[in-house]
Structures are given as C-alpha cells and as structure tokens.
Design a protein around this motif. Structure first.
Motif, mmCIF file in Angstrom:
data_model
loop_
_atom_site.group_PDB
_atom_site.id
_atom_site.type_symbol
_atom_site.label_atom_id
_atom_site.label_comp_id
_atom_site.label_asym_id
_atom_site.label_seq_id
_atom_site.Cartn_x
_atom_site.Cartn_y
_atom_site.Cartn_z
ATOM 1 N N THR A 13 1.126 -0.989 0.051
ATOM 2 C CA THR A 13 -0.152 -0.211 -0.301
ATOM 3 C C THR A 13 1.069 1.675 -0.104
ATOM 4 O O THR A 13 1.682 1.056 0.934
ATOM 5 C CB THR A 13 -1.076 0.165 1.049
ATOM 6 O OG1 THR A 13 -0.145 0.221 2.667
ATOM 7 C CG2 THR A 13 -2.070 -0.805 1.230
ATOM 8 N N ARG A 15 0.844 5.680 -1.559
ATOM 9 C CA ARG A 15 -0.396 7.429 -1.552
ATOM 10 C C ARG A 15 0.236 7.041 -3.296
ATOM 11 O O ARG A 15 -0.492 8.567 -3.713
ATOM 12 C CB ARG A 15 -0.707 8.405 -1.080
ATOM 13 C CG ARG A 15 -0.514 7.670 0.576
ATOM 14 C CD ARG A 15 -0.837 8.792 1.542
ATOM 15 N NE ARG A 15 -1.507 10.662 0.865
ATOM 16 C CZ ARG A 15 -1.081 11.237 0.922
ATOM 17 N NH1 ARG A 15 -0.291 11.319 1.674
ATOM 18 N NH2 ARG A 15 -2.312 12.015 0.391
ATOM 19 N N LEU A 106 -3.803 3.657 -13.915
ATOM 20 C CA LEU A 106 -3.108 5.278 -12.962
ATOM 21 C C LEU A 106 -4.647 6.051 -13.503
ATOM 22 O O LEU A 106 -4.027 7.144 -12.680
ATOM 23 C CB LEU A 106 -1.341 4.878 -13.698
ATOM 24 C CG LEU A 106 -1.154 3.759 -13.140
ATOM 25 C CD1 LEU A 106 0.212 4.303 -12.402
ATOM 26 C CD2 LEU A 106 -1.394 3.316 -11.575
ATOM 27 N N LEU A 109 -4.852 8.655 -10.742
ATOM 28 C CA LEU A 109 -4.408 8.763 -9.556
ATOM 29 C C LEU A 109 -2.722 9.181 -9.344
ATOM 30 O O LEU A 109 -2.697 9.095 -10.803
ATOM 31 C CB LEU A 109 -4.155 6.700 -10.029
ATOM 32 C CG LEU A 109 -5.254 6.330 -9.122
ATOM 33 C CD1 LEU A 109 -5.262 4.700 -9.326
ATOM 34 C CD2 LEU A 109 -6.067 6.492 -8.184
ATOM 35 N N HIS A 111 0.779 9.645 -9.918
ATOM 36 C CA HIS A 111 1.958 8.520 -10.304
ATOM 37 C C HIS A 111 2.868 9.582 -11.354
ATOM 38 O O HIS A 111 2.064 10.859 -11.443
ATOM 39 C CB HIS A 111 1.543 7.590 -10.944
ATOM 40 C CG HIS A 111 0.924 7.906 -12.366
ATOM 41 N ND1 HIS A 111 -0.686 8.239 -12.504
ATOM 42 C CD2 HIS A 111 1.225 7.255 -13.178
ATOM 43 C CE1 HIS A 111 -0.942 8.444 -13.449
ATOM 44 N NE2 HIS A 111 0.191 8.049 -14.883
ATOM 45 N N VAL A 211 -4.060 -2.033 -9.737
ATOM 46 C CA VAL A 211 -3.601 -1.300 -8.366
ATOM 47 C C VAL A 211 -4.863 -0.799 -8.215
ATOM 48 O O VAL A 211 -6.212 -0.531 -9.079
ATOM 49 C CB VAL A 211 -2.974 -0.063 -9.059
ATOM 50 C CG1 VAL A 211 -3.090 0.989 -7.940
ATOM 51 C CG2 VAL A 211 -1.614 -0.340 -9.458
ATOM 52 N N THR A 212 -6.089 -0.779 -7.030
ATOM 53 C CA THR A 212 -6.571 -0.317 -6.721
ATOM 54 C C THR A 212 -7.375 1.205 -5.590
ATOM 55 O O THR A 212 -5.574 1.098 -4.731
ATOM 56 C CB THR A 212 -7.573 -1.636 -5.691
ATOM 57 O OG1 THR A 212 -7.010 -1.438 -5.493
ATOM 58 C CG2 THR A 212 -8.135 -2.327 -7.304
ATOM 59 N N GLU A 213 -7.573 1.736 -6.067
ATOM 60 C CA GLU A 213 -7.677 3.177 -4.682
ATOM 61 C C GLU A 213 -8.903 3.136 -3.630
ATOM 62 O O GLU A 213 -10.077 2.795 -4.353
ATOM 63 C CB GLU A 213 -7.011 4.242 -5.655
ATOM 64 C CG GLU A 213 -7.528 5.796 -4.727
ATOM 65 C CD GLU A 213 -8.664 6.250 -4.690
ATOM 66 O OE1 GLU A 213 -8.797 7.231 -3.364
ATOM 67 O OE2 GLU A 213 -10.283 5.899 -4.721
ATOM 68 N N LEU A 218 -4.171 3.810 -2.461
ATOM 69 C CA LEU A 218 -3.363 3.108 -3.396
ATOM 70 C C LEU A 218 -3.398 1.360 -2.783
ATOM 71 O O LEU A 218 -2.054 1.366 -1.987
ATOM 72 C CB LEU A 218 -2.146 3.032 -4.029
ATOM 73 C CG LEU A 218 -2.316 4.573 -4.632
ATOM 74 C CD1 LEU A 218 -1.448 4.925 -5.697
ATOM 75 C CD2 LEU A 218 -4.101 4.622 -6.111
#
Length: 224
Positions: A13, A15, A106, A109, A111, A211-213, A218
């Motif tokens: 996990t 962020r 992504l 998100l 990145h 990847v999930t949020e 994340l």
C-alpha cells in the motif's frame, strides 16, 4: 486428483507511484545498445561491460565510471550529443508487456515518471512505444545527480505532494532499485534480476500488478 497450486499474492500500500521508463515501461534495449556499443568502440572499451554500467544511469554518470580520469565537463558535453542520437533512434522501441494497460489503470491516481532520459528522449521513446506520458515527469533536466542517487525519486514525491515513505517505485535496473530504496520507498522490481538488487518484491511482468484506490490509499495486488 492432485491439488491445484494457488498463486502467491503480495499486497503493498502507498499513496503514489513513481515509474522508471527504460526497461520498466519501454523496451529500448536495441537502441541503447546501438548507441553505447558505438561509444565503447570509439574509446576501445568492451561493449558488454559498458552496457552493464549504463543501465539505469544518466550518460554522464556512466562515463565518469568508465573513463574515470576524464573531466566531468567533457562527460556532460558528450552526454548531450548522445541523448540527441538516442532521441533520433527509436527503431525497435516498444512497450513492455502490460505497460499500456497498467498506465491506463492509473488514470486519475497520483503517479509520475522518474527517468534518467531527458524530456526529448522520454517523449520520443514513450511515443514510439504508444504510451502516454504521465502528467508529472521527472527527467534529466530536473536533477543534478543520477540514479543510484535518490534525488529523482524524492523530487517526484515532492511534485506529487506525497511523503516519500508513502511512494511505491517501479524499477528494473540495479541503480534504479538502489535509488528507490535510498529514498525510503518500497520498490517493485520489474524482471527477475531485481530480486538480487534488493527490490521489495519482484515481478516478471506488469500483468501481475493490479492497482486499486480507496480513500487516498493505493493498494497494489501482486500475483506471482
């Protein structure tokens, strides 16, 4: 009937994600090899040994290792010329398996791209591979030190407004893995060799990473 083996699953996990380019998202091996083997020949160096050094590093830093008695100013000047050569040579540059779908996942998100390439080379290689450049990118122009120094990854975290300890790095080179770890980040190594480099966890392919949020966190689910 024999039991069906179950896939091993690792969960990490954070962020934000910080992504290397060459060898992680883009396979630029043939282009890199053409340029650096020609350089090695010019100086009477072994091409294989040169390629072992250059992977993951900026050119001037590689030259400083390979030609230790040469002034750094000359390394920077020659590196600029070689970056231009690499930018013009995109033959054989393709996306790493799973990179397109991974980048697409992504969207929205936090990145960033963190690469030893300069801006022109990053755009040329990502474009040749059919990959969209992330909205935040740390390229050679933005740092003074090359991987394995953590400067690039720390800057990526700063630009995203995320604490370095909450960033997850994707890397394939020994220098890159070392840089991510030195930044205090967990490192997902792309390629089996990264296990030996000390990556937090290694994958053979980006297909193995989901990847999930939720609530700003994340979650990376990594299937062996």
């Amino acid at each position: 009937m024999p039991a069906t083996p179950t896939a091993a699953v690792t969960t990490l996990t954070g962020r934000a994600l910080l992504l290397d380019m060459d060898g992680t998202l883009v396979d630029s091996g043939p282009a890199v090899e053409r340029v650096w083997r020609a350089w090695a020949l010019q100086y009477g160096l072994d091409g294989d040994q040169v390629l072992e050094v250059v992977h993951g590093r900026q050119g001037f830093a590689s030259m400083a290792i390979l030609l230790p008695d040469r002034p750094m100013e000359q390394n920077h000047e020659e590196n600029a010329r070689m970056l231009a050569q690499e930018t013009a040579d995109t033959e054989g540059v393709v996306a790493i398996g799973g990179a397109a779908a991974f980048l697409a996942s992504l969207g929205g998100l936090p990145h960033a791209l963190v690469t030893s390439a300069d801006d022109a080379l990053a755009r040329a290689r990502m474009g040749a591979a059919g990959l969209a450049l992330p909205p935040v990118a740390v390229t050679a122009e933005h740092v003074t030190l090359s991987k394995p120094d953590p400067e690039g990854f720390l800057l990526g975290a700063k630009l995203l407004g995320i604490d370095p300890a909450d960033c997850l790095v994707f890397e394939d080179s020994e220098a890159g893995v070392a840089a991510g770890l030195a930044a205090g980040m967990q490192v997902i190594g792309v390629g089996p060799a990264t296990t030996g480099y000390g990556a937090t966890v290694s994958v053979d392919s980006l297909h193995q990473v989901t990847v999930t949020e939720a609530d700003g966190t994340l979650t990376l689910t990594i299937t062996a």
